[in-house]
Design an enzyme around this catalytic site. Structure first.
Site, mmCIF file in Angstrom:
data_model
loop_
_atom_site.group_PDB
_atom_site.id
_atom_site.type_symbol
_atom_site.label_atom_id
_atom_site.label_comp_id
_atom_site.label_asym_id
_atom_site.label_seq_id
_atom_site.Cartn_x
_atom_site.Cartn_y
_atom_site.Cartn_z
ATOM 1 N N HIS A 175 0.828 -1.210 0.000
ATOM 2 C CA HIS A 175 0.000 0.000 0.000
ATOM 3 C C HIS A 175 0.859 1.255 0.000
ATOM 4 C CE1 HIS A 175 -2.863 3.090 1.051
ATOM 5 N NE2 HIS A 175 -3.797 2.263 0.635
ATOM 6 N N GLU A 205 1.256 4.180 -2.662
ATOM 7 C CA GLU A 205 1.274 5.539 -2.097
ATOM 8 C C GLU A 205 2.565 5.908 -1.378
ATOM 9 O OE1 GLU A 205 -2.282 6.130 0.283
ATOM 10 O OE2 GLU A 205 -3.538 5.358 -1.341
ATOM 11 N N HIS A 237 -7.323 -1.618 -4.541
ATOM 12 C CA HIS A 237 -5.996 -1.340 -5.128
ATOM 13 C C HIS A 237 -5.544 -2.467 -6.041
ATOM 14 C CE1 HIS A 237 -5.268 2.361 -3.043
ATOM 15 N NE2 HIS A 237 -5.454 1.809 -1.860
HETATM 16 CO CO CO Z 1 -5.615 2.818 -0.055
#
Ligand code: CO
Length: 291
Positions: A175, A205, A237
């Site tokens: 993530h 991210e 995602h």
């Molecule tokens: Co997220």
């Protein structure tokens, strides 16, 4: 005068009864487990959480297992579909009023990031609420100590080598976060490279990003890349950023670079070898509580 003494004695008697009632240790201790995930609104991804639920119940027979999701967005989305999932605070309040005295809260997050920090604050706050559960303890996420990163890498190597060929690369999609714990992904890469120079991790991210991994593929003569989510569930995602049809998805970017792409659409919680690491953290927590 006589009447006054009588009243005083009477009051004293009442006070004694009340005090005894209050100080009487609750012999009926009740222990429970609260599993806490970020959550998912993808029906397909729910099977990963169902797998953890099953494995936890097998490991701790007789202990009630409840669930909470940390994501308010996901809880609200599910609410509109008629599914009520508690926040950690709601679940702990209910468990307190349902008479649980010992609660092991297990984080099903991957890293000790923002979601874990917030959960820790909630647990600490509840430990200070009178007349709720007297002992609440929080279990570590999947990655915490370097031994966890090593154990996860060992488990992943077994999973990956059963699927891919040695000359094929694997990119795990983490993530990523603005939280300092983002460094866990780069830490994980260190362990992965001890297994194979073709095992990579990139994040949506955080750091490293896919753009940090792409230049490393050609010099290693990579023709085929496996993509797999390094997230508890294969949710939004994984479906969109990793394997979506949009030109900026990882699959599209890799194909555009001339690579063959193969997808593994499975969350970490679908692998029993990985789930056992979370369960070990829960065991440590329960041992702490039972001390
Ligand atoms: Co997220």
């Amino acid at each position: 005068m006589r009447k006054l003494i009588f009243i005083q004695l009477h009051l004293f008697f009442l006070m004694t009864i009340n005090f005894n009632a209050m100080s009487q240790p609750n012999n009926q201790s009740k222990a429970g487990i609260l599993l806490v995930s970020f959550g998912t609104s993808y029906a397909d991804a729910q099977k990963a959480l169902d797998n953890i639920d099953k494995k936890v119940k097998e490991a701790f027979p007789g202990k009630e297992v409840r669930w909470a999701f940390t994501s308010a967005i996901i809880r609200n989305k599910l609410k509109k579909e008629g599914k009520q999932i508690d926040s950690p605070a709601e679940a702990l309040a209910k468990m307190g009023s349902d008479g649980f005295t010992y609660i092991a809260v297990q984080s099903l997050h991957v890293i000790p990031g923002k979601e874990y920090d917030d959960l820790k604050k909630t647990v600490t706050a509840f430990n200070h609420i009178p007349k709720s559960a007297s002992h609440i303890q929080l279990g570590k996420p999947l990655l915490y100590m370097h031994q966890d990163v090593n154990a996860v890498t060992e488990a992943l190597e077994a999973i990956i080598s059963a699927t891919s060929k040695p000359d094929e690369a694997v990119i795990l999609m983490g993530h990523g976060t603005h939280h300092p714990s983002d460094i866990y992904y780069a830490g994980m890469q260190y362990f992965l490279w001890q297994k194979s120079p073709l095992y990579f991790i990139a994040t949506v991210e955080g750091y490293p990003a896919l753009s940090d991994v792409l230049p490393k593929l050609k010099p290693n003569k990579v023709k085929t890349v496996w993509l797999m989510p390094f997230m508890t569930v294969a949710g939004d995602h994984a479906q969109n950023d990793m394997a979506g049809n949009e030109p900026d998805s990882w699959e599209s970017q890799l194909k555009k670079a001339g690579l063959e792409v193969k997808i593994i659409m499975k969350g970490m919680a679908e692998y029993d070898q990985i789930v056992s690491i979370w369960i070990n953290h829960l065991k440590e927590t329960i041992n702490e509580l039972e001390k």
